[in-house]
Design an enzyme around this catalytic site. Structure first.
Site, PDB file in Angstrom:
ATOM      1  N   THR A   5     -10.024  18.601  28.063  1.00  0.00           N
ATOM      2  CA  THR A   5     -11.358  19.190  27.968  1.00  0.00           C
ATOM      3  C   THR A   5     -12.009  18.651  26.712  1.00  0.00           C
ATOM      4  OG1 THR A   5     -10.784  21.187  29.178  1.00  0.00           O
ATOM      5  CG2 THR A   5     -12.659  21.346  27.685  1.00  0.00           C
ATOM      6  N   LYS A  17     -17.065  21.909  33.236  1.00  0.00           N
ATOM      7  CA  LYS A  17     -16.047  22.642  32.484  1.00  0.00           C
ATOM      8  C   LYS A  17     -16.679  23.386  31.309  1.00  0.00           C
ATOM      9  CE  LYS A  17     -11.895  23.964  31.196  1.00  0.00           C
ATOM     10  NZ  LYS A  17     -10.686  23.253  30.796  1.00  0.00           N
ATOM     11  N   LYS A  34     -12.526  25.240  19.977  1.00  0.00           N
ATOM     12  CA  LYS A  34     -12.883  23.805  20.045  1.00  0.00           C
ATOM     13  C   LYS A  34     -13.815  23.541  21.224  1.00  0.00           C
ATOM     14  CE  LYS A  34     -10.609  21.500  22.708  1.00  0.00           C
ATOM     15  NZ  LYS A  34     -10.146  20.678  23.815  1.00  0.00           N
TER      16      LYS A  34
END
Lengths: 286, 286
Positions: free
Chosen positions: B93, B168, B236
């Site tokens: 990701t 995502k 993150k």
């Protein structure tokens, strides 16, 4: 056991019809008489002339109205007709304080009271698959359980009078936060230029999945905010949450933001739309 | 078609093992060699000495690492070994920009690249039931679909390179908002003194229902924030969302609040806990 139903609105009418189909309903009353007359005619029920007239003819009174003052007004009106063992079950979403006041007035006349707010929306009311959160004496609940089973797939005793409403308040607060979460993220995706129906499909199946995205995601992206759970009603429920939180010295930032956002939607004429209309305020400008 | 896997972390290792069990895996590489050596020994695979050594021996390179800089470093390292028709599939990701940079470097060597982030967590990686969001050329995706099917129950093409990561990002942003919604409402319920396990059970079945409440509600009330999706990793991902939003001139209030809350949790030593540890900051003071 004869049952009466007061409040034949969007939720109350399908609930009353389910009771009538099970031959459990004896009498109905509604502020706008035409709605009660229609239900009474369909099933050959007594059309009561007042809440007290209804209460005088039944053992159990079910109540489903909109606001705290409606509940208190109807309870006041019922009082002269309450007999020992009359049970009043309130399916409205109101404050725990209103439930406690109602219980104390009805108990003073020898009857008993349960707060019994529901979740599952109009679809759940129609399909008799509501979840009912109950506050009040277990023995009283046991007595009316055969009646409540006609309306619901699940009846959960949450504690004393008021605890059903407190559990419902947690539900309404969470629904507000989820509305914020879903509308913010979908607006982000739309601004990114993604195929949002695909995104909704994928996200709904993962760890961010939720009922609201599943049922309202596609329609909100298409700009449709038709019948569902009205902005104005959720706004009323969230004001109850804020009041309860402030009594605990707590703040609920997402509830506060949602109350402000709904107030704006209502001012712009969207109070009768489904709460997914919050997307109007979040979506990227065309 | 020979397949290599780079990055045998919490997600990558079970994914690689599923490929190996299907006899689809040829070689592995991991920064910490011991983890790759164990997988290689279990299935008789080649233990590559570097990403380039791995790429030289396979047709398809799957990649699953933590951060943007890891992806770019590995892609740089792979480049000399990329041949025409080598396909690199990145399951990490990261930002859409990192995917675009990677694709352009690999395409310049004649190969191709897909961004293919996943949802479903460690459980989904183990049970081969991940959902994969793919960005890149449809023909390239078609070529590697038999490999990806070994890892997932659902593969969705979202558009060009970067669109898998963009989808995502929407998922991660929504997960942040839902974490806020659930923790705020549960803290409210706990402050009200309700039996929270009952409340969770009831609320999870209604219109406020969601995966996170269902899977993490009871444990967070019990003060358990064990393995799951790490606070530091979601932090993150949310910083990527904020960067993307700021490029669109958008603000994401719930994402911003969650970044701040997670930073506080990390500073207090909770970065390796599940994201439900957000409840630490919301629950009523004892």
């Amino acid at each position: 056991m004869r049952v009466g139903f007061i409040g034949l609105g969007a939720m109350g009418e399908p609930m009353a019809r389910n009771l009538a189909r099970s031959n459990l309903l004896h009498a109905v009353w509604n502020r706008t008489e035409a709605r009660a007359a229609a239900v009474a005619a369909d099933y050959g029920l007594i059309l009561a002339s007042s809440p007290a007239d209804l209460a005088a003819q039944v053992d159990v009174v079910l109540l489903c109205v909109s606001a705290d003052r409606d509940v208190l007004e109807i309870v006041e009106n019922l009082l002269p007709a309450i007999r020992p063992y009359t049970v009043v079950v309130d399916h409205s979403t109101v404050s725990p304080e209103t439930s406690c006041q109602s219980a104390s007035l009805i108990r003073a006349r020898g009857g008993d009271f349960l707060d019994a707010p529901v979740t599952g929306g109009v679809e759940g009311a129609r399909s008799a698959s509501l979840v009912i959160m109950v506050g009040g004496r277990p023995a009283t609940l046991a007595g009316v359980t055969p009646v409540l089973k006609t309306l619901s797939r699940r009846i959960v005793s949450m504690g004393d009078v008021g605890c059903g409403q407190a559990a419902k308040a947690v539900n309404q607060a969470m629904a507000a936060g989820i509305n914020q979460a879903v509308t913010e993220a979908l607006a982000f995706g739309q601004a990114l230029g993604l195929d949002m129906h695909k995104v909704i499909d994928v996200v709904a199946g993962g760890a961010a999945g939720n009922w609201f995205l599943d049922k309202r995601g596609d329609t909100m992206i298409d700009g449709r905010f038709g019948p569902g759970f009205k902005v104005a009603l959720h706004h009323k429920d969230l004001q109850i949450c804020e009041q309860m939180a402030s009594e605990l010295g707590m703040t609920l930032p997402l509830v506060r933001q949602t109350v402000a956002d709904y107030a704006r939607l209502m001012a712009e004429g969207h109070g009768d739309e489904d709460i997914s209309a919050l997307y109007r305020l979040k979506k990227p400008k065309a």
